[in-house]
Design a protein around this motif. Structure first.
Motif, short mmCIF file in Angstrom:
data_model
loop_
_atom_site.label_atom_id
_atom_site.label_comp_id
_atom_site.label_asym_id
_atom_site.label_seq_id
_atom_site.Cartn_x
_atom_site.Cartn_y
_atom_site.Cartn_z
N LEU A 109 0.68 -1.25 0.07
CA LEU A 109 -0.05 -0.13 -0.14
C LEU A 109 0.89 1.18 -0.23
CD1 LEU A 109 -2.58 -0.89 2.67
CD2 LEU A 109 -3.00 -1.30 0.12
N LYS A 110 0.40 2.37 -0.79
CA LYS A 110 0.98 3.56 -0.89
C LYS A 110 0.06 4.36 -0.20
CE LYS A 110 -0.32 6.23 -4.64
NZ LYS A 110 -0.74 7.37 -3.89
N LYS A 111 0.57 5.67 0.08
CA LYS A 111 -0.39 6.78 0.65
C LYS A 111 -1.55 6.77 0.10
CE LYS A 111 -0.01 11.51 1.70
NZ LYS A 111 0.60 13.00 1.78
N ALA A 112 -2.93 6.82 0.75
CA ALA A 112 -4.27 6.72 0.50
C ALA A 112 -4.40 5.26 0.26
CB ALA A 112 -4.46 7.67 -0.68
N ASP A 113 -3.82 4.22 0.71
CA ASP A 113 -4.07 2.83 0.33
C ASP A 113 -4.37 2.48 -1.04
OD1 ASP A 113 -4.04 2.86 3.17
OD2 ASP A 113 -6.09 2.89 3.32
N TRP A 114 -3.40 2.96 -1.73
CA TRP A 114 -3.47 2.24 -3.28
C TRP A 114 -2.53 1.24 -3.65
CZ3 TRP A 114 -5.54 4.80 -8.16
CH2 TRP A 114 -6.46 5.61 -7.94
N THR A 115 -2.90 0.15 -4.17
CA THR A 115 -2.10 -0.91 -4.41
C THR A 115 -1.42 -0.86 -5.74
OG1 THR A 115 -3.78 -2.24 -5.44
CG2 THR A 115 -3.64 -2.36 -3.04
N PRO A 116 -0.45 -1.51 -6.02
CA PRO A 116 0.06 -1.68 -7.46
C PRO A 116 -1.01 -1.90 -8.62
CG PRO A 116 1.50 -2.62 -6.11
CD PRO A 116 0.53 -2.35 -5.25
N LEU A 117 -1.92 -2.81 -8.01
CA LEU A 117 -3.05 -3.14 -9.17
C LEU A 117 -4.01 -2.01 -9.45
CD1 LEU A 117 -4.48 -5.27 -10.89
CD2 LEU A 117 -5.90 -5.87 -8.90
N MET A 118 -4.24 -1.20 -8.44
CA MET A 118 -5.12 0.01 -8.50
C MET A 118 -4.48 0.98 -9.49
SD MET A 118 -6.35 0.81 -4.81
CE MET A 118 -7.25 -0.36 -3.68
N MET A 119 -3.10 1.20 -9.20
CA MET A 119 -2.31 1.93 -10.22
C MET A 119 -2.34 1.58 -11.48
SD MET A 119 -1.06 4.43 -7.86
CE MET A 119 0.53 4.89 -8.34
N ALA A 120 -2.15 0.32 -11.84
CA ALA A 120 -2.22 -0.18 -13.23
C ALA A 120 -3.63 -0.11 -13.80
CB ALA A 120 -1.72 -1.73 -12.97
N CYS A 121 -4.68 -0.14 -13.01
CA CYS A 121 -5.93 0.02 -13.41
C CYS A 121 -6.21 1.62 -14.14
CB CYS A 121 -6.82 -0.33 -12.52
SG CYS A 121 -7.15 -1.99 -12.35
N THR A 122 -5.27 2.41 -13.75
CA THR A 122 -5.31 3.87 -14.13
C THR A 122 -4.82 3.84 -15.57
OG1 THR A 122 -2.95 4.73 -13.30
CG2 THR A 122 -5.14 4.67 -11.94
N ARG A 123 -3.86 2.89 -15.93
CA ARG A 123 -3.51 2.70 -17.43
C ARG A 123 -4.18 1.60 -18.10
NH1 ARG A 123 0.64 6.69 -19.03
NH2 ARG A 123 1.46 7.68 -16.83
N LYS A 124 -4.56 1.68 -19.26
CA LYS A 124 -5.11 0.84 -20.21
C LYS A 124 -4.10 -0.13 -20.83
CE LYS A 124 -8.53 4.00 -21.69
NZ LYS A 124 -9.40 4.70 -22.78
N ASN A 125 -3.58 -1.05 -19.68
CA ASN A 125 -2.59 -2.02 -20.05
C ASN A 125 -2.89 -3.24 -19.63
OD1 ASN A 125 -0.06 -3.62 -20.14
ND2 ASN A 125 1.28 -1.82 -20.32
N LEU A 126 -3.63 -4.02 -20.32
CA LEU A 126 -4.17 -5.34 -19.64
C LEU A 126 -3.05 -6.22 -19.28
CD1 LEU A 126 -6.79 -7.04 -19.08
CD2 LEU A 126 -6.31 -7.72 -21.64
#
Length: 370
Positions: A109-126
């Motif tokens: 978890l980074k600040k504000a409890d974002w996971t790497p998967l959440m970060m990846a979902c901000t990009r259209k990279n399946l």
């Protein structure tokens, strides 16, 4: 010239992908290997060279720093981001796979409890999303605002990613943020037509599901000017065009606030919404809302559709009162030129407000010219 080991120079070498130059620089600056070297080259944001390499997709440099200098793949910066967060957020698959292969914590978890998967979902990279899920990333985890990865993907608007997330986690759509907003609200607000279609086809949201303010996905679509999505919600989800939020405001009022003239014409001309319908708690009409926000074009649109220019709200205020109170000079002048019957609106305090508005406009004009 920067001395050997200067953090800015080292980061620049990483960004440019100059592995050999970086090796030489580190050897001169360090001369020996030790784990605590990870903290020596931090930038003001707290980034290590690993963060920099992951962010810029330099997998060869990432491997060199980890294997030759034993830098910590779980090092965090001041936002608690780890290199895996950086690689995932930028869609660098090689770096993501390398870090996962080295045992990086997949749901860190980074600040504000974002996971790497959440970060990846901000990009259209399946592919990056698939790699993370294959290594155990949990799509149902929520950040501090109550958004899970599916919710984030709904905002970005890639239906292929949504289908994948629903395949690996069929219940991912059953989520609400802390203010009770669903992925359907989010997709409608951001104009993601294909995603809205997908959500309506595969998920089971209640028609006119409401957030904590009473706003429905239809209202979100209308107030953001996404008429095609509003039509889709009416046809496929049986949305109610006259639903009201917790303040009694309908979609027409919300469209007036944001100045969505096309949406207003759709509601009034195509759906037959009363142009003078009032918000229950305030008795404001769409014309009042538009004037209050200084939406001159929308005021003109509403009047052309038959809005009553002399109507008063629950506090006996006309649209002109609200335009003056907000010091919206252009809107005030337009209303004055549009056939007001009650000239008494310009007496007392209201006249002072109008005068102040004009003075401000003139002062601004003089300053701009000088």
């Amino acid at each position: 010239m920067a001395p050997p080991g200067d953090p800015r120079r080292l980061c620049r070498l990483v960004q440019e992908g100059r592995l050999r130059a970086l090796q030489e620089e580190l050897e001169v600056a360090g001369g020996y290997q030790r784990p605590e070297m990870a903290g020596v080259f931090q930038r003001p944001a707290g980034d290590t060279l690993l963060h920099c390499a992951a962010r810029h997709g330099r997998q060869d440099i990432l491997a060199y720093l980890v294997e030759a200098w034993k830098m910590d793949i779980e090092a965090t910066n001041r936002d608690y981001k780890r290199p895996l967060h950086e690689a995932a957020s930028m869609g660098h698959r090689d770096c993501v796979r390398y870090l996962l292969g080295r045992g990086a914590v997949v749901d860190s978890l980074k600040k504000a409890d974002w996971t790497p998967l959440m970060m990846a979902c901000t990009r259209k990279n399946l592919e990056v999303i698939q790699d993370l899920v294959a290594h155990g990333a949990n799509p149902l985890l929520k950040n501090k605002d109550g958004w899970n990865s599916f919710h984030i993907a709904s905002r970005e608007g890639d239906p292929v990613i949504l289908r994948y997330l629903l395949t690996v986690c069929p219940d991912a759509w059953k989520t609400e943020s802390k203010i009770r907003r669903t992925p359907l609200h989010t997709a409608a607000m951001h104009g993601c037509f294909e995603v809205v279609q997908e959500l309506l086809d595969r998920c089971h949201y209640e028609p006119d599901c409401r957030d904590s303010c009473g706003v429905t996905p239809f209202m979100d679509a209308v107030q953001c000017g996404h008429v095609s999505i509003a039509k889709l919600l009416l046809e496929k989800h049986k949305a109610c065009s006259s639903a009201a939020d917790t303040l009694g405001a309908q979609a027409l009022h919300q469209a007036a606030v944001t100045g969505q003239d096309e949406a207003i014409r759709f509601l009034v001309c195509d759906l037959g919404v009363d142009v003078d319908v009032r918000a229950e708690s305030t008795q404001l009409t769409a014309l009042h809302y538009a004037a209050k926000e200084g939406q001159t074009s929308t005021v003109q649109t509403l009047l052309s559709l038959g809005a009553d220019i002399n109507s008063k709200d629950g506090r006996n205020r006309s649209a002109l009162h609200l335009a003056c109170a907000g010091q919206h000079v252009a809107c005030t002048r337009f209303l004055l030129q549009s056939g007001l019957k009650d000239s008494a609106d310009l007496t007392g305090t209201l006249a002072q407000q109008l005068t102040r508005s004009v003075d401000l406009l003139q002062d601004f004009s003089h300053r701009a010219e000088s």
